[in-house]
Write an enzyme that holds these catalytic residues in place. Structure first.
Site, mmCIF file in Angstrom:
data_model
loop_
_atom_site.group_PDB
_atom_site.id
_atom_site.type_symbol
_atom_site.label_atom_id
_atom_site.label_comp_id
_atom_site.label_asym_id
_atom_site.label_seq_id
_atom_site.Cartn_x
_atom_site.Cartn_y
_atom_site.Cartn_z
ATOM 1 C CG HIS A 104 14.535 -26.817 -26.759
ATOM 2 N ND1 HIS A 104 15.529 -26.231 -27.528
ATOM 3 C CD2 HIS A 104 14.466 -26.108 -25.619
ATOM 4 C CE1 HIS A 104 16.020 -25.197 -26.862
ATOM 5 N NE2 HIS A 104 15.393 -25.094 -25.700
ATOM 6 C CG ASP A 145 14.108 -23.898 -30.000
ATOM 7 O OD1 ASP A 145 14.276 -25.009 -30.515
ATOM 8 O OD2 ASP A 145 15.029 -23.210 -29.523
HETATM 9 C C1 GAR Z 1 19.908 -32.903 -26.612
HETATM 10 O O1 GAR Z 1 19.883 -32.596 -25.250
HETATM 11 C C2 GAR Z 1 18.896 -32.055 -27.372
HETATM 12 O O2 GAR Z 1 17.756 -31.758 -26.619
HETATM 13 C C3 GAR Z 1 19.700 -30.820 -27.628
HETATM 14 O O3 GAR Z 1 20.969 -31.286 -27.999
HETATM 15 C C4 GAR Z 1 21.239 -32.472 -27.244
HETATM 16 C C5 GAR Z 1 21.814 -33.518 -28.167
HETATM 17 O O4 GAR Z 1 22.291 -34.592 -27.433
HETATM 18 N N1 GAR Z 1 19.107 -30.032 -28.657
HETATM 19 C C6 GAR Z 1 19.040 -28.692 -28.602
HETATM 20 O O5 GAR Z 1 19.553 -28.042 -27.715
HETATM 21 C C7 GAR Z 1 18.276 -28.057 -29.769
HETATM 22 N N2 GAR Z 1 18.069 -26.656 -29.530
HETATM 23 P P1 GAR Z 1 22.685 -35.955 -28.126
HETATM 24 O O6 GAR Z 1 23.602 -35.612 -29.305
HETATM 25 O O7 GAR Z 1 23.390 -36.741 -27.074
HETATM 26 O O8 GAR Z 1 21.410 -36.608 -28.587
#
Ligand code: GAR
Length: 197
Positions: A104, A145
């Site tokens: 997260h 979460d």
């Molecule tokens: C990441 O920053 C992750 O922490 C977030 O989505 C992004 C995915 O990036 N997840 C959340 O917000 C979950 N609640 P990515 O596709 O470049 O790995």
């Protein structure tokens, strides 16, 4: 050999880092990439690396346990959520108790819960004039979460930061720590035993 399934639905930069980290390992392999978006760029990364992909739809995911059969085919031991936004159904949480982790982009319990994802998180951090933010890697339970926290890393938010620059700092932290934490967890004796499903 321990087999990981990654769930990702976005760009997949974390998935890419994890895939790269374990690419030449004989003891750990990313064996399945699951997405709820048929056009997610992360699927291309999986294909380039010869990793099987699975597209899930909401009805099947929540109203059948078919995915457990597929996990069985690929001998999945451990599940990693890397930018996957659906709530994990109870049957999957139970079957993989202590074996599903999520990343997260904030310091939970702050800025968590439904709707708090991606840029929404960084915009809230910016609006509230926080002086620090970071990442949280936590076990997954039936609530958004809320599972037990495994690891957090922090970074400062400067007065001239914007939601975009905050996002960049946080993503760097994710890339630096997530693969390593997954590796450590996979060496845990509880994870070494075969999951019950
Ligand atoms: C990441 O920053 C992750 O922490 C977030 O989505 C992004 C995915 O990036 N997840 C959340 O917000 C979950 N609640 P990515 O596709 O470049 O790995």
């Amino acid at each position: 050999m321990k087999h990981i399934a990654i769930f990702a639905s976005g760009t997949g930069s974390n998935a890419k880092k994890i895939i790269g980290h374990f690419k030449h390992r004989r003891d750990i392999s990313v064996s399945l990439l699951v997405s709820n978006k048929a056009n997610a760029p992360v699927l291309e990364t999986a294909r380039e690396n010869g990793i099987p992909t699975l597209i899930i739809d909401r009805r099947n995911f929540y109203h059948s346990e078919d995915i457990l059969k597929i996990f069985n085919q690929y001998s999945i031991d451990f599940v990693v959520l890397a930018g996957f936004l659906w709530l994990v159904p109870t049957y999957l949480v139970r079957a993989f108790e202590g074996r599903i982790v999520n990343i997260h982009p904030a310091l939970l319990p702050k800025y968590g819960g439904q709707g708090m994802y991606g840029m929404h998180v960084h915009e809230a951090v910016f609006k509230n004039k926080e002086t620090e933010t970071g990442i949280t890697i936590h076990y997954v339970n039936e609530h958004y979460d809320e599972g037990a926290i495994i690891f957090q890393a922090r970074c400062p938010v400067a007065p001239d930061d914007t939601p975009q620059t905050i996002a960049k700092k946080v993503l760097e932290l994710e890339h630096r720590h997530f693969p390593q934490i997954i590796e450590t967890l996979l060496h845990d004796p509880a994870v070494q035993a075969h999951p019950k499903y």
